[in-house]
Design an enzyme around this catalytic site. Structure first.
Site, PDB file in Angstrom:
ATOM      1  N   GLU A 104       1.068   4.105  -2.817  1.00  0.00           N
ATOM      2  CA  GLU A 104       0.725   4.656  -4.126  1.00  0.00           C
ATOM      3  C   GLU A 104       1.831   5.541  -4.697  1.00  0.00           C
ATOM      4  O   GLU A 104       2.104   5.519  -5.904  1.00  0.00           O
ATOM      5  CB  GLU A 104      -0.587   5.440  -4.042  1.00  0.00           C
ATOM      6  CG  GLU A 104      -1.830   4.579  -3.897  1.00  0.00           C
ATOM      7  CD  GLU A 104      -2.117   4.138  -2.470  1.00  0.00           C
ATOM      8  OE1 GLU A 104      -3.128   3.438  -2.255  1.00  0.00           O
ATOM      9  OE2 GLU A 104      -1.314   4.486  -1.562  1.00  0.00           O
ATOM     10  N   HIS A 149     -14.566   6.525  -0.783  1.00  0.00           N
ATOM     11  CA  HIS A 149     -14.582   5.550  -1.867  1.00  0.00           C
ATOM     12  C   HIS A 149     -15.498   5.998  -3.000  1.00  0.00           C
ATOM     13  O   HIS A 149     -15.873   5.179  -3.837  1.00  0.00           O
ATOM     14  CB  HIS A 149     -15.056   4.180  -1.363  1.00  0.00           C
ATOM     15  CG  HIS A 149     -14.113   3.524  -0.411  1.00  0.00           C
ATOM     16  ND1 HIS A 149     -14.001   3.913   0.900  1.00  0.00           N
ATOM     17  CD2 HIS A 149     -13.238   2.498  -0.582  1.00  0.00           C
ATOM     18  CE1 HIS A 149     -13.093   3.141   1.505  1.00  0.00           C
ATOM     19  NE2 HIS A 149     -12.627   2.283   0.630  1.00  0.00           N
ATOM     20  N   LEU A 173       0.853  -1.189   0.000  1.00  0.00           N
ATOM     21  CA  LEU A 173       0.000   0.000   0.000  1.00  0.00           C
ATOM     22  C   LEU A 173       0.888   1.238   0.000  1.00  0.00           C
ATOM     23  O   LEU A 173       1.144   1.847   1.044  1.00  0.00           O
ATOM     24  CB  LEU A 173      -0.938   0.010   1.220  1.00  0.00           C
ATOM     25  CG  LEU A 173      -2.269  -0.737   1.044  1.00  0.00           C
ATOM     26  CD1 LEU A 173      -2.017  -2.228   1.015  1.00  0.00           C
ATOM     27  CD2 LEU A 173      -3.220  -0.388   2.173  1.00  0.00           C
ATOM     28  N   ALA A 190     -10.265   5.714  -6.783  1.00  0.00           N
ATOM     29  CA  ALA A 190      -9.702   6.993  -7.192  1.00  0.00           C
ATOM     30  C   ALA A 190      -9.382   7.879  -5.991  1.00  0.00           C
ATOM     31  O   ALA A 190      -8.458   8.691  -6.043  1.00  0.00           O
ATOM     32  CB  ALA A 190     -10.670   7.720  -8.134  1.00  0.00           C
ATOM     33  N   ASP A 191     -10.116   7.718  -4.913  1.00  0.00           N
ATOM     34  CA  ASP A 191      -9.883   8.508  -3.705  1.00  0.00           C
ATOM     35  C   ASP A 191      -8.451   8.353  -3.200  1.00  0.00           C
ATOM     36  O   ASP A 191      -7.870   9.272  -2.633  1.00  0.00           O
ATOM     37  CB  ASP A 191     -10.844   8.076  -2.600  1.00  0.00           C
ATOM     38  CG  ASP A 191     -12.280   7.986  -3.078  1.00  0.00           C
ATOM     39  OD1 ASP A 191     -13.114   8.769  -2.610  1.00  0.00           O
ATOM     40  OD2 ASP A 191     -12.564   7.129  -3.941  1.00  0.00           O
ATOM     41  N   PHE A 192      -7.874   7.155  -3.397  1.00  0.00           N
ATOM     42  CA  PHE A 192      -6.560   6.865  -2.824  1.00  0.00           C
ATOM     43  C   PHE A 192      -5.425   7.495  -3.612  1.00  0.00           C
ATOM     44  O   PHE A 192      -4.264   7.414  -3.210  1.00  0.00           O
ATOM     45  CB  PHE A 192      -6.347   5.351  -2.741  1.00  0.00           C
ATOM     46  CG  PHE A 192      -7.356   4.638  -1.882  1.00  0.00           C
ATOM     47  CD1 PHE A 192      -8.154   5.329  -0.972  1.00  0.00           C
ATOM     48  CD2 PHE A 192      -7.530   3.270  -1.994  1.00  0.00           C
ATOM     49  CE1 PHE A 192      -9.092   4.667  -0.199  1.00  0.00           C
ATOM     50  CE2 PHE A 192      -8.458   2.593  -1.212  1.00  0.00           C
ATOM     51  CZ  PHE A 192      -9.245   3.303  -0.308  1.00  0.00           C
ATOM     52  N   GLN A 247      -6.773   1.454  -6.245  1.00  0.00           N
ATOM     53  CA  GLN A 247      -7.897   0.593  -5.861  1.00  0.00           C
ATOM     54  C   GLN A 247      -9.205   1.374  -5.891  1.00  0.00           C
ATOM     55  O   GLN A 247     -10.235   0.857  -6.325  1.00  0.00           O
ATOM     56  CB  GLN A 247      -7.638   0.016  -4.478  1.00  0.00           C
ATOM     57  CG  GLN A 247      -8.439  -1.229  -4.188  1.00  0.00           C
ATOM     58  CD  GLN A 247      -7.917  -1.941  -2.960  1.00  0.00           C
ATOM     59  OE1 GLN A 247      -8.184  -1.505  -1.834  1.00  0.00           O
ATOM     60  NE2 GLN A 247      -7.183  -3.024  -3.171  1.00  0.00           N
TER      61      GLN A 247
END
Length: 663
Positions: free
Chosen positions: A403, A470, A401, A427-429, A425
């Site tokens: 990005e 999310h 994890l 788009a928020d991330f 995973q």
């Protein structure tokens, strides 16, 4: 200081000396030019030269190095022409960034160097990508990257080391521990005693060396590089040193105790090595002066050439064009240029994405997929299910994890001529990889001509009661960033075609895919590989009364309302949000004169505002009513279905259409 010559010849020892002396003499000249106003800023490496010189000369010429502010010895060690180096610092056109960036903020593939960006930490992940490319190609190479003790506090440091350890990448992470991060001493930067304390926590070896002893640096990196080429793995190498001048010249050194300067002056890397060579009879006074005079003449000649180069002439067309790597899409797979019938199958939106991804993997053996849970598990939305069995785990890679590190690794893969896909995973991330996208991927070609052949897939959108983290529509964060391309398909046909086109394009592409559409929308999709042109909108419904300009889920909302109300409307699906299709917008606006801009993104700062402003500026005389904008509420996205329904713009869309028709 003890110098152990081991089995090194006199020629090797003198070779090290010449390369150690060169950056010192350049720096002394640059400090004079700085005071004369001929150089705008200077980050001094005086006192730290042995690290850059020793590590650079220990590598093979085609092994990549990623330096920082104080690593002039990397550039001189790789024989970068001094006239171009000086032109770079002066902002001249013959510098490596055409005057667009300064200092060592550039790369040169000719010399296998990738320079820094001001954020420091992101370059460590780029080194991971370069090393990964070598592993994938079975090339026995090592990559070296640097961090200062201040930059090692950044999250990118942790992510890059963690990825390198998990993937066993042949990277030497050199930490130049000079005791300060700008003015902040180490005791206020970290609680461990030394950086080598961190190595075991990542599962990697950690060594500490005297960073002022050029022979120790050279010997250590030589041995490590030879070993890592045969047995790939990362190593943390801490080099103890000291910065004898300010972080940069304007900052001064008042915050440093005088006794530290006195202590470290006795360990000067140039003077101590020179005295040892003289004492051992390896260097004599005549040769010492000859080396100095030769280097000084080279410096003066380089300055003469650089000084004769004029400052850049501003050219709007060139500046805009250089944001992107040149690319002319092939018409071979563009269905809009073909008329023959193709066999099709009814595919869901999610299946069309998977199909395009699989066929692109078959078409481009250099394409590497990276993302959380995408290998054995097939991704949380099962888009890559079965890919690992077909393409192997080397090309379909589960990631930790992290990005930022994975996006940075994508740029590293690009530098070695590969293509990369990074799956967020959700788009928020992407916030965790934001800096890499907007400052590394987007600006690399503009800065030093290096394209970023990276596609970032972004499952986006609301309607699934997934709450604030999310469900966000965050495309407008990136449509404001030159150098990126942003696509957002609304249907299965375009989902496959735009994804294939994104992989063909050598520029960074953010590919937004709406989660709610994954399994709710189906359509005939050609079975063969094809592309949908990036930058071209599609008129999905024609009418003579109003024009609704939208994209993504908004296309379906507009079509449903048009059917319900029997609207005589143009519905224009933008498909690409950067660059968006100005000609198509102009045509529908000029035809109908009544315009509604619709998007799922929140209203304030959304892309509709930009397009509305453009219409008002360029099509004002054709408007018959005020431009209407419809978007989601200016709030975070709520979890409860009733609250989410209020947040989304469907009901407000109906009201805006009524206003527009009745104006």
């Amino acid at each position: 200081m003890h110098f152990d010559r081991k089995d090194y010849s006199n020629d090797t020892l003198l070779y090290l000396y010449q390369h150690l002396l060169k950056p010192r003499l350049i720096e002394e000249k640059m400090l004079i030019l700085l005071r004369q106003g001929k150089v705008s800023k200077w980050f001094s490496g005086i006192g730290q030269e042995a690290i850059s010189v020793g590590s650079t000369l220990a590598l093979e010429p085609d092994e990549y190095i990623l330096p920082l502010h104080r690593n002039l010895g990397v550039f001189t060690g790789r024989n970068v022409p001094l006239d171009r180096l000086f032109a770079q610092w002066q902002g001249k056109t013959t510098g490596y960034t055409k005057g667009r960036d300064r200092s060592f903020h550039f790369g040169t593939n000719e010399h296998h160097i990738v320079g820094m960006i001001s954020h420091l930490g992101p370059q460590l992940a780029v080194a991971d990508g370069i090393a990964l490319a070598d592993l994938l190609d079975n090339r026995q190479k090592v990559t070296v990257t640097y961090s200062g003790d201040g930059g090692a506090s950044e999250g990118d440091f942790h992510e890059a080391l963690n990825v390198a350890a998990v993937w066993q990448l042949p990277v030497i992470f050199i930490i130049e521990n000079n005791g300060y991060g700008l003015s902040t001493p180490s005791r206020e930067q970290f609680r461990c005693n030394y950086f080598i304390d961190k190595g075991p926590a990542y599962g990697m070896e950690a060594l500490q060396i005297d960073g002022n002893n050029v022979l120790e640096v050279y010997d250590t990196v030589t041995r490590l590089a030879e070993d890592l080429r045969r047995n790939p793995r990362p190593v943390l190498l801490e080099a103890l040193t000291f910065r004898m001048r300010g972080h940069e010249e304007a900052s001064g050194t008042k915050y440093v105790p005088q006794e530290l300067f006195e202590e470290w002056a006795q360990k000067d890397p140039v003077e101590t090595y020179e005295k040892w060579l003289l004492a051992e009879g390896i260097l004599d006074e005549e040769a010492r002066m000859r080396f100095r005079e030769t280097i000084k003449r080279e410096i003066e000649e380089g300055l003469r050439v650089a000084d004769a180069v004029p400052m850049p002439t501003a050219d709007v067309q060139e500046e805009v064009a250089d944001m992107y790597a040149p690319f002319v899409p092939s018409a071979e797979h563009d269905l809009s240029t073909k008329h023959e019938a193709l066999s099709t199958s009814d595919k869901r939106y999610v299946d069309a994405i998977s199909d395009g991804l699989r066929q692109s993997m078959e078409r481009y053996p250099e394409l590497v997929l990276m993302g959380q849970d995408i290998a054995d598990y097939g991704g949380v939305f099962k888009i890559t299910e079965g890919f690992m069995a077909q393409f192997g785990k080397a090309r379909v890679r589960n990631t930790p994890l992290c990005e930022s590190a994975i996006v940075g690794a994508g740029l590293g893969l690009s530098i070695k001529g590969k293509k990369a896909m990074v799956e967020m995973q959700f788009a928020d991330f992407v916030t965790c990889g934001f800096n890499q996208i907007v400052n590394n991927l987007a600006k690399s070609h503009y800065r030093w001509g290096q394209n970023s052949d990276v596609v970032v897939r972004m499952p986006t959108g609301a309607g699934t009661a997934a709450g604030p983290f999310h469900s966000q529509s965050n495309e407008a964060w990136f449509t404001h960033t030159p150098g990126l391309k942003v696509v957002y398909p609304s249907n299965p046909h375009d989902a496959k075609g735009l994804l294939c086109a994104a992989f063909e394009d050598p520029n960074p592409v953010l590919y937004f895919e709406h989660k709610l559409l994954y399994r709710s929308v189906s359509a005939p999709v050609p079975d063969a590989y094809y592309t949908t042109p990036i930058g071209k909108a599609a008129l999905v419904r024609q009418g003579e009364t109003i024009s609704i300009i939208t994209y993504g889920a908004g296309v379906h909302w507009a079509l449903a309302l048009a059917d319900e109300l029997n609207l005589d409307a143009d519905i224009l699906d933008l498909r690409t949000l950067l660059p968006w299709d100005q000609d198509a917008v102009r045509e529908t606006v000029n035809k109908n004169g009544r315009v509604l801009l619709l998007h799922e993104d929140t209203l304030t700062g959304g892309l509709g505002g930009e397009i509305g402003a453009w219409i008002a500026e360029h099509c004002f005389e054709h408007l018959d009513a005020p431009i209407q904008r419809v978007g989601s509420l200016d709030t975070a996205i709520p979890f409860s279905p009733n609250l989410e329904k209020q947040f989304l713009p469907q009901q407000r869309l109906r009201e805006a259409v009524d206003r527009l028709l009745n104006y």
